[in-house]
Motif scaffolding. Sequence first.
Motif, PDB file in Angstrom:
ATOM      1  N   THR A  61      45.626  -5.129  -2.037  1.00  0.00           N
ATOM      2  CA  THR A  61      45.015  -5.220  -0.712  1.00  0.00           C
ATOM      3  C   THR A  61      45.320  -3.933   0.032  1.00  0.00           C
ATOM      4  OG1 THR A  61      46.982  -6.294   0.238  1.00  0.00           O
ATOM      5  CG2 THR A  61      45.234  -7.734  -0.602  1.00  0.00           C
ATOM      6  N   ALA A  62      44.377  -3.510   0.859  1.00  0.00           N
ATOM      7  CA  ALA A  62      44.566  -2.255   1.587  1.00  0.00           C
ATOM      8  C   ALA A  62      43.704  -2.231   2.830  1.00  0.00           C
ATOM      9  CB  ALA A  62      44.228  -1.058   0.698  1.00  0.00           C
ATOM     10  N   ARG A  63      44.158  -1.481   3.811  1.00  0.00           N
ATOM     11  CA  ARG A  63      43.342  -1.169   4.990  1.00  0.00           C
ATOM     12  C   ARG A  63      42.901   0.281   4.851  1.00  0.00           C
ATOM     13  NH1 ARG A  63      45.561  -2.958  10.623  1.00  0.00           N
ATOM     14  NH2 ARG A  63      44.834  -4.920   9.690  1.00  0.00           N
ATOM     15  N   LEU A  64      41.626   0.510   5.026  1.00  0.00           N
ATOM     16  CA  LEU A  64      41.055   1.829   4.836  1.00  0.00           C
ATOM     17  C   LEU A  64      40.467   2.359   6.138  1.00  0.00           C
ATOM     18  CD1 LEU A  64      38.995   1.059   1.591  1.00  0.00           C
ATOM     19  CD2 LEU A  64      41.403   1.706   1.745  1.00  0.00           C
ATOM     20  N   GLY A  65      40.635   3.652   6.340  1.00  0.00           N
ATOM     21  CA  GLY A  65      39.917   4.345   7.403  1.00  0.00           C
ATOM     22  C   GLY A  65      38.773   5.097   6.755  1.00  0.00           C
ATOM     23  N   VAL A  66      37.543   4.691   7.030  1.00  0.00           N
ATOM     24  CA  VAL A  66      36.373   5.226   6.340  1.00  0.00           C
ATOM     25  C   VAL A  66      35.595   6.169   7.247  1.00  0.00           C
ATOM     26  CG1 VAL A  66      34.206   4.641   5.187  1.00  0.00           C
ATOM     27  CG2 VAL A  66      36.218   3.179   4.892  1.00  0.00           C
ATOM     28  N   ALA A  67      35.237   7.323   6.706  1.00  0.00           N
ATOM     29  CA  ALA A  67      34.394   8.295   7.413  1.00  0.00           C
ATOM     30  C   ALA A  67      33.133   8.529   6.593  1.00  0.00           C
ATOM     31  CB  ALA A  67      35.142   9.611   7.619  1.00  0.00           C
ATOM     32  N   ILE A  68      31.978   8.583   7.268  1.00  0.00           N
ATOM     33  CA  ILE A  68      30.690   8.753   6.604  1.00  0.00           C
ATOM     34  C   ILE A  68      30.028  10.027   7.105  1.00  0.00           C
ATOM     35  CG2 ILE A  68      28.406   7.739   6.207  1.00  0.00           C
ATOM     36  CD1 ILE A  68      29.698   4.995   6.740  1.00  0.00           C
ATOM     37  N   ASN A  69      29.607  10.855   6.190  1.00  0.00           N
ATOM     38  CA  ASN A  69      28.924  12.095   6.542  1.00  0.00           C
ATOM     39  C   ASN A  69      27.610  12.171   5.765  1.00  0.00           C
ATOM     40  OD1 ASN A  69      28.226  14.652   7.404  1.00  0.00           O
ATOM     41  ND2 ASN A  69      29.596  15.699   5.980  1.00  0.00           N
ATOM     42  N   LEU A  70      26.556  11.637   6.364  1.00  0.00           N
ATOM     43  CA  LEU A  70      25.234  11.667   5.765  1.00  0.00           C
ATOM     44  C   LEU A  70      24.377  12.667   6.526  1.00  0.00           C
ATOM     45  CD1 LEU A  70      24.708   7.811   5.396  1.00  0.00           C
ATOM     46  CD2 LEU A  70      25.566   9.388   3.668  1.00  0.00           C
ATOM     47  N   SER A  71      23.223  12.989   5.994  1.00  0.00           N
ATOM     48  CA  SER A  71      22.343  13.943   6.676  1.00  0.00           C
ATOM     49  C   SER A  71      21.973  13.412   8.054  1.00  0.00           C
ATOM     50  CB  SER A  71      21.078  14.180   5.847  1.00  0.00           C
ATOM     51  OG  SER A  71      20.397  12.965   5.608  1.00  0.00           O
ATOM     52  N   ASN A  72      22.213  14.228   9.068  1.00  0.00           N
ATOM     53  CA  ASN A  72      21.877  13.902  10.458  1.00  0.00           C
ATOM     54  C   ASN A  72      22.683  12.739  11.025  1.00  0.00           C
ATOM     55  OD1 ASN A  72      19.840  15.909  10.417  1.00  0.00           O
ATOM     56  ND2 ASN A  72      18.418  14.445   9.496  1.00  0.00           N
ATOM     57  N   PHE A  73      23.746  12.341  10.347  1.00  0.00           N
ATOM     58  CA  PHE A  73      24.527  11.231  10.895  1.00  0.00           C
ATOM     59  C   PHE A  73      25.959  11.299  10.398  1.00  0.00           C
ATOM     60  CE2 PHE A  73      26.296   7.032  11.220  1.00  0.00           C
ATOM     61  CZ  PHE A  73      25.898   6.655  12.480  1.00  0.00           C
ATOM     62  N   GLN A  74      26.892  11.096  11.324  1.00  0.00           N
ATOM     63  CA  GLN A  74      28.312  11.087  10.964  1.00  0.00           C
ATOM     64  C   GLN A  74      29.026   9.931  11.669  1.00  0.00           C
ATOM     65  OE1 GLN A  74      26.963  14.222  12.169  1.00  0.00           O
ATOM     66  NE2 GLN A  74      26.473  14.669  10.034  1.00  0.00           N
ATOM     67  N   VAL A  80      38.022  -0.685   7.368  1.00  0.00           N
ATOM     68  CA  VAL A  80      37.527  -1.502   6.261  1.00  0.00           C
ATOM     69  C   VAL A  80      38.726  -2.142   5.564  1.00  0.00           C
ATOM     70  CG1 VAL A  80      36.321  -1.505   4.047  1.00  0.00           C
ATOM     71  CG2 VAL A  80      35.475  -0.077   5.920  1.00  0.00           C
ATOM     72  N   GLU A  81      38.632  -3.438   5.301  1.00  0.00           N
ATOM     73  CA  GLU A  81      39.680  -4.143   4.568  1.00  0.00           C
ATOM     74  C   GLU A  81      39.243  -4.317   3.113  1.00  0.00           C
ATOM     75  OE1 GLU A  81      42.638  -5.160   5.761  1.00  0.00           O
ATOM     76  OE2 GLU A  81      42.256  -4.489   7.822  1.00  0.00           O
ATOM     77  N   LEU A  82      40.132  -3.971   2.193  1.00  0.00           N
ATOM     78  CA  LEU A  82      39.847  -4.073   0.768  1.00  0.00           C
ATOM     79  C   LEU A  82      40.726  -5.148   0.141  1.00  0.00           C
ATOM     80  CD1 LEU A  82      38.739  -3.020  -2.009  1.00  0.00           C
ATOM     81  CD2 LEU A  82      40.624  -1.362  -1.980  1.00  0.00           C
ATOM     82  N   LYS A  83      40.106  -6.032  -0.642  1.00  0.00           N
ATOM     83  CA  LYS A  83      40.829  -7.026  -1.440  1.00  0.00           C
ATOM     84  C   LYS A  83      40.359  -6.885  -2.884  1.00  0.00           C
ATOM     85  CE  LYS A  83      41.109 -10.641   2.146  1.00  0.00           C
ATOM     86  NZ  LYS A  83      40.726 -12.052   2.439  1.00  0.00           N
ATOM     87  N   MET A  84      41.304  -6.939  -3.808  1.00  0.00           N
ATOM     88  CA  MET A  84      40.933  -6.780  -5.211  1.00  0.00           C
ATOM     89  C   MET A  84      41.804  -7.667  -6.092  1.00  0.00           C
ATOM     90  SD  MET A  84      40.782  -3.246  -7.462  1.00  0.00           S
ATOM     91  CE  MET A  84      39.417  -2.613  -6.475  1.00  0.00           C
ATOM     92  N   ILE A  85      41.151  -8.388  -6.987  1.00  0.00           N
ATOM     93  CA  ILE A  85      41.831  -9.131  -8.046  1.00  0.00           C
ATOM     94  C   ILE A  85      41.414  -8.487  -9.350  1.00  0.00           C
ATOM     95  CG2 ILE A  85      42.149 -11.360  -9.174  1.00  0.00           C
ATOM     96  CD1 ILE A  85      41.389 -12.705  -6.549  1.00  0.00           C
TER      97      ILE A  85
END
Length: 285
Positions: A61-74, A80-85
Amino acid sequence: MRRMQQHINTIGLGLCLLLSLILGGCRSSKKVGTVASGAAKAQQVFFQAMEEQALHYQTLTARLGVAINLSNFQVNSTRVELKMIKDSAFQLSVQPLLGIELFRIEVSRDSIKVLDRMNKRYFAENYETLRTQTPIAFNFYNLQALFTNRLFFPGEQTVSESHYSRFRLDQSGSTALIQTKDPMGLRYTFEADGEEKLLATEITDAKGQYRLRWGYADFRVVEKQTFPQLMTVEAFKEGNSEGNIQWGFTRMRLDEPVKMDFVIPAKYIRITWEQLVRTLKNLNA
């Protein structure tokens, strides 16, 4: 308000872009000696060392800080919370506003599901159906390996000794390149350092026109294991960047009890893969 909703939609859909792109205690660094490509003993020693360096876990399990850099948008950062089994499923829960979930993405061994709470819609499909639209060998276990900084063989659950000879291993100086192809002609290139840590995975189409690079950085010790705290996924078309998604781990725990659920409200509208991809293409229109 409309602009804020557009930003929130882009955050969730930007994470869905990952699926679309794919389906469409530290030691001091040591110098790696040059080894002839294809030497069986060298292959075995190297891959066994990579396996020792890889993350060993049953749940994550983890807490993520997500950044998005797409064309014309940031988007500079969102939570974001991540859970994995392991070998079962993982979920990404997008919570940009006061911990309120707006998107949930679940990837399991046999299907992909996306819940869009903002627009009251969802996507759910199994891999067998998706393969008729995007026929590649890439599977759940390969995606799981990308998220957990592991070497993988396309279409397989694990990397075993029988796969070693199917990789081309080139070592020079303090870096190593491991390469292979899948039956559809996609090329996979893994880059490792002198400690046999995986630094990047690249997936390239047969013509070399499209490329996806999943990079790993900021390695730290987490519960006595070394793991990258920063991951960057970048897409390229004809050598030019089409944008990237980057996330940093701000909290990570291993082998704690994890509960997953994916309840779809009755009034939500189901959308198709084509509609999801179309939305991604029109993201910045």
